[in-house]
Design a protein around this motif. Sequence first.
Motif, PDB file in Angstrom:
ATOM      1  N   GLU A   1       0.731  -1.214  -0.019  1.00 34.69           N
ATOM      2  CA  GLU A   1      -0.052   0.164   0.094  1.00 34.69           C
ATOM      3  C   GLU A   1       0.785   1.379   0.080  1.00 34.69           C
ATOM      4  N   GLY A   2       2.113   1.256   0.503  1.00 38.12           N
ATOM      5  CA  GLY A   2       2.947   2.274   0.484  1.00 38.12           C
ATOM      6  C   GLY A   2       3.751   2.614  -0.926  1.00 38.12           C
ATOM      7  N   TRP A   3       3.592   1.657  -2.026  1.00 40.65           N
ATOM      8  CA  TRP A   3       4.207   1.860  -3.057  1.00 40.65           C
ATOM      9  C   TRP A   3       3.398   2.558  -3.880  1.00 40.65           C
ATOM     10  N   ASN A   4       4.065   2.862  -4.887  1.00 41.63           N
ATOM     11  CA  ASN A   4       3.416   3.799  -6.225  1.00 41.63           C
ATOM     12  C   ASN A   4       2.862   2.673  -6.912  1.00 41.63           C
ATOM     13  N   ARG A   5       1.470   2.734  -6.745  1.00 43.08           N
ATOM     14  CA  ARG A   5       0.749   1.857  -7.619  1.00 43.08           C
ATOM     15  C   ARG A   5       0.927   1.441  -8.880  1.00 43.08           C
ATOM     16  N   ARG A   6       1.308   2.456  -9.693  1.00 41.66           N
ATOM     17  CA  ARG A   6       1.416   2.491 -11.140  1.00 41.66           C
ATOM     18  C   ARG A   6       3.040   1.621 -11.448  1.00 41.66           C
ATOM     19  N   GLU A   7       3.967   1.931 -10.428  1.00 37.85           N
ATOM     20  CA  GLU A   7       5.227   1.174 -10.748  1.00 37.85           C
ATOM     21  C   GLU A   7       5.155  -0.292 -10.424  1.00 37.85           C
ATOM     22  N   LEU A   8       4.206  -0.498  -9.318  1.00 36.15           N
ATOM     23  CA  LEU A   8       3.790  -1.872  -8.882  1.00 36.15           C
ATOM     24  C   LEU A   8       3.422  -2.829 -10.353  1.00 36.15           C
ATOM     25  N   ILE A   9       2.430  -2.159 -11.093  1.00 35.07           N
ATOM     26  CA  ILE A   9       1.791  -3.031 -12.020  1.00 35.07           C
ATOM     27  C   ILE A   9       2.607  -3.037 -13.225  1.00 35.07           C
ATOM     28  N   ARG A  10       3.559  -2.161 -13.522  1.00 41.49           N
ATOM     29  CA  ARG A  10       4.675  -2.021 -14.367  1.00 41.49           C
ATOM     30  C   ARG A  10       5.373  -3.385 -14.088  1.00 41.49           C
ATOM     31  N   GLY A  11       5.710  -3.687 -12.836  1.00 40.86           N
ATOM     32  CA  GLY A  11       6.464  -4.932 -12.715  1.00 40.86           C
ATOM     33  C   GLY A  11       7.949  -4.496 -12.854  1.00 40.86           C
TER      34      GLY A  11
ATOM     35  N   ALA B 198     -11.070  -4.433  -8.313  1.00 40.78           N
ATOM     36  CA  ALA B 198     -11.597  -3.709  -9.321  1.00 40.78           C
ATOM     37  C   ALA B 198     -10.606  -2.445  -9.472  1.00 40.78           C
ATOM     38  N   ALA B 199     -10.219  -1.939  -8.677  1.00 40.66           N
ATOM     39  CA  ALA B 199      -9.238  -0.759  -8.556  1.00 40.66           C
ATOM     40  C   ALA B 199      -7.845  -1.178  -9.339  1.00 40.66           C
ATOM     41  N   TYR B 200      -7.495  -2.435  -8.985  1.00 41.91           N
ATOM     42  CA  TYR B 200      -6.274  -2.837  -9.551  1.00 41.91           C
ATOM     43  C   TYR B 200      -6.403  -3.201 -10.969  1.00 41.91           C
ATOM     44  N   MET B 201      -7.596  -3.910 -11.425  1.00 42.47           N
ATOM     45  CA  MET B 201      -7.873  -3.937 -12.717  1.00 42.47           C
ATOM     46  C   MET B 201      -7.869  -2.913 -13.637  1.00 42.47           C
TER      47      MET B 201
END
Length: 511
Positions: free
Chosen positions: A7-17, A78-81
């Motif tokens: 939760e403390g990560w930047n979500r966009r960077e997480l998704i980009r892997g 849903a938010a992650y999708m």
Amino acid sequence: MDFHATEGWNRRELIRGTAMLGAGAMLMRPLPTLAADGPMAEIRKAAEAGKEASVQRLREWIALPSIAAENRNMPEGAAYMAELAKDAGFTNVEIVPTDGQPGVFGTIDVGAPRTLGIYFMYDVKQFDPAEWTSPPLEGKLVDKPGFGLSMVGRGAVNQKGPEATFLAALHAIRAVKAKLPVNIVLVCEGEEEIGSPHFRQIATRPNILAALRKCDGIFIPASWQDRNGNVAVNLGSKGVIELELVASGEKWGRGPKGDIHSSLKAMVDSPAWRLVAALNTLVTPDGNTPAIEGWFENVRPLTDREKSLIREAAKHLDEAQQKQMLGVQHWIDDLPYEDALIRLAQEPTVNIEGLVAGYTGPGGKTILPGRAVAKLDLRLVPDQTRAEAEKKLRAHLDKHGFSDVEMNVSGGYDPTETDENSRLIRAELATYKRLGVQANINARLAGSWPGATFTAPPVSIPAGHFGIGHGSGAHAPDEYYLIDSTNPKVAGIVDAAIGYAEFLYTLAAIR
């Protein structure tokens, strides 16, 4: 990885892997390079360069299990999708509320003459970690003999692996700044694993309906290559109803309202035995044919053409391998393989998913349960409908004196049918031919998905499955999805991504 730890990560960077994949098996490229030059060659290079990010994207998606049956991580899923869609280039992405769990919608409009619909689900089945040899949320890479290095995790093949691979194709196309050959409409739900009870609300929302009706067809990504590399092109799928039947002393007016000592069975009725009696009326004595009154009134038999398609497909299938994978030794009535496959496609079913009553822990506990539950799924074929089947089941129970047995329907939908001459099916067949993959036309998939939402009014577009690659274990422990193939006939994740890209170009070009 626990999702909440991110939760403390930047979500966009997480998704980009951004994390790197550890060393794995050497990729054996089973498919022909589809172009020596031009956009497809560049797209392949981009897919190979982005492979580690694609694998990590899948791993981190697996770490977030959205389970509708447990109401677990549904808003987060849903938010992650939605973020996955935005990161792959979809615009106008929105989380779509329903009377149940939300869906996700987005589009990519490049002004192309043709538009393709894509169906995703972000939910997964329940799991018991104690039954897995590899933690179900870690996305661990494990060698699968005969296939290669595979990611193990809940949702790996059903459906996050194939879906993540389709997204990988979009990432690769964007990376080389190639223009998509078709527009894309993405519609996603979070309740597929409970029978899609509210998906129609998503698909018929005015802006989504308008977008879907522009599509030449819609497909769900799939990775079903067998050891020989064969795939199926499905012209339909069975419908399904998921429900539970409940017998209780409270509703029955006989037997106990709660659990009592089993010695009292000599003078007290048993709700558990009452449920067993009710279940026995639903099928023939062998348990193989529905016996519900009127059940076969609207069952349309397979045509000669459909039967011939099944027999032709059987020539390319390995019966012994299928029996081994399923852990069975006989088909119903010891039918020959072709006849068993015809029965698989043609027959509606009444199946017991689970039975629960009283004490089920270690050792004994001498009780007479006050309540018993059977979880069922009913598979439907054309021209049955969900509404008709529900009505007939209730009427059957009442007629046989079981009006007290509760019938709680959680979800379901009608069967799906698509014309084999539709542009969607012709594009699938043409793509598989171009990929050098043996494609068998399957008259009807025995499994179910909410494709009828698309094929029926008001959407009324062709719907099917498409994809190469491999995975197995859907709904079961140790579910997996192939990453690096060591089988020259089966695609790993990079080749599977190229398969999706090739389909987009084929759909754009086919007459």
